[in-house]
Design a protein around this motif. Structure first.
Motif, short mmCIF file in Angstrom:
data_model
loop_
_atom_site.label_atom_id
_atom_site.label_comp_id
_atom_site.label_asym_id
_atom_site.label_seq_id
_atom_site.Cartn_x
_atom_site.Cartn_y
_atom_site.Cartn_z
N GLN A 22 0.83 -1.20 0.00
CA GLN A 22 0.00 0.00 0.00
C GLN A 22 0.87 1.26 0.00
OE1 GLN A 22 -2.64 0.26 3.38
NE2 GLN A 22 -3.81 1.94 2.53
N ALA A 23 1.89 1.27 0.85
CA ALA A 23 2.78 2.42 0.93
C ALA A 23 3.52 2.63 -0.40
CB ALA A 23 3.78 2.24 2.07
N ILE A 24 3.98 1.55 -1.01
CA ILE A 24 4.70 1.65 -2.29
C ILE A 24 3.77 2.12 -3.40
CG2 ILE A 24 5.96 0.37 -4.08
CD1 ILE A 24 6.98 -1.50 -1.81
N LEU A 25 2.58 1.53 -3.48
CA LEU A 25 1.63 1.90 -4.53
C LEU A 25 1.21 3.36 -4.39
CD1 LEU A 25 -0.04 0.89 -6.96
CD2 LEU A 25 -1.85 0.28 -5.36
N ALA A 26 0.99 3.81 -3.16
CA ALA A 26 0.56 5.19 -2.93
C ALA A 26 1.65 6.19 -3.29
CB ALA A 26 0.14 5.37 -1.48
N SER A 27 2.91 5.83 -3.05
CA SER A 27 4.00 6.79 -3.28
C SER A 27 4.67 6.65 -4.64
CB SER A 27 5.06 6.66 -2.18
OG SER A 27 5.63 5.36 -2.19
N GLU A 28 4.74 5.42 -5.16
CA GLU A 28 5.49 5.20 -6.41
C GLU A 28 4.63 4.75 -7.59
OE1 GLU A 28 9.05 2.84 -5.81
OE2 GLU A 28 9.07 3.39 -3.68
N GLY A 29 3.33 4.49 -7.32
CA GLY A 29 2.44 4.08 -8.39
C GLY A 29 2.59 2.60 -8.74
N TYR A 30 1.73 2.15 -9.65
CA TYR A 30 1.70 0.74 -10.04
C TYR A 30 3.03 0.30 -10.66
CZ TYR A 30 -0.12 -3.57 -12.15
OH TYR A 30 -0.34 -4.88 -12.50
N ALA A 31 3.62 1.19 -11.47
CA ALA A 31 4.89 0.86 -12.12
C ALA A 31 6.00 0.65 -11.10
CB ALA A 31 5.29 1.96 -13.11
N GLY A 32 5.91 1.36 -9.97
CA GLY A 32 6.95 1.24 -8.94
C GLY A 32 6.74 0.10 -7.98
N LEU A 33 5.58 -0.55 -8.08
CA LEU A 33 5.28 -1.67 -7.18
C LEU A 33 5.73 -2.98 -7.80
CD1 LEU A 33 3.77 -2.83 -4.65
CD2 LEU A 33 1.72 -2.96 -6.10
N SER A 34 6.51 -3.74 -7.04
CA SER A 34 6.91 -5.07 -7.51
C SER A 34 6.91 -6.02 -6.32
CB SER A 34 8.30 -5.04 -8.14
OG SER A 34 9.29 -4.82 -7.15
#
Length: 201
Positions: A22-34
């Motif tokens: 959740q924290a990654i998606l909120a701050s870095e977006g879908y492309a930044g989530l892995s």
């Protein structure tokens, strides 16, 4: 170790994964989530993350359910605490709670990202529709009977309109492309609109 203890441990681990995602998606977006990024942040192996969520889509789907479950739990808590209040008072309080919730970066960031994805990814479009359907039911329960002259069918339509406006507000705030409109003005206008839809015959 008992099965119950193992289950509790697994539940804690899955929630840690979701909170990190959740924290990654909120701050870095879908492309930044892995999946690997989540594993790295938690200091666990990629295979551990994959044990709970087989791929990125499954993780995002579980994440959206997690966000909505937390939000609905907060609504239920308020409703229980206000059992002695009028239906109108409960509705107004819940609307305030919704506006506070969509202001939170963890919720706002996830929702805004999912909306953006829904235009090009079928799984994201399905998630958005599932959220809308869930919220339409909840809003309907809140407003049905506030104005006896409003039929059940009309109430369902109005609940749908309130949900569309809530998510439209999220999209508007995400774009933030009109400096003449402040967040406070938009939220105030939204509250007035919700109240009219809920109470005016």
């Amino acid at each position: 170790m008992s099965t119950h203890a193992t289950t509790d441990k697994g539940q804690i681990r899955s929630q840690e994964i979701l909170r990190t995602a959740q924290a990654i998606l909120a701050s870095e977006g879908y492309a930044g989530l892995s999946m690997r990024g989540v594993a790295t942040q938690l200091g666990i192996s990629l295979s551990t993350v994959q044990h709970y969520y087989t791929n990125k889509e499954a993780l995002v789907e579980a994440l959206l359910s997690y966000v909505m479950d937390n939000y609905q739990a907060a609504v239920a808590q308020v409703m229980n605490a206000m059992s002695d209040k009028s239906q109108l008072e409960r509705f107004k309080t819940i609307i305030d709670l919704i506006l506070i919730e969509i202001r939170r970066p963890e919720t706002f960031g996830v929702l805004a990202e999912i909306y953006a994805l829904s235009n090009r990814l079928p799984f994201a479009a399905r998630l958005v529709e599932a959220v809308y359907a869930r919220e339409r039911k909840e809003i309907f329960k809140l407003i049905y009977g506030l104005e006896p002259k409003i039929s059940k069918a009309e109430c369902k339509l109005r609940a749908a309109m309130i949900v569309v406006q809530i998510h439209g507000l999220v999209s508007q705030l995400a774009q933030d492309n009109d400096p003449s409109l402040s967040r406070k003005q938009l939220e105030q206008a939204a509250k007035q609109s919700f109240l009219m839809l809920a109470t005016k015959a």
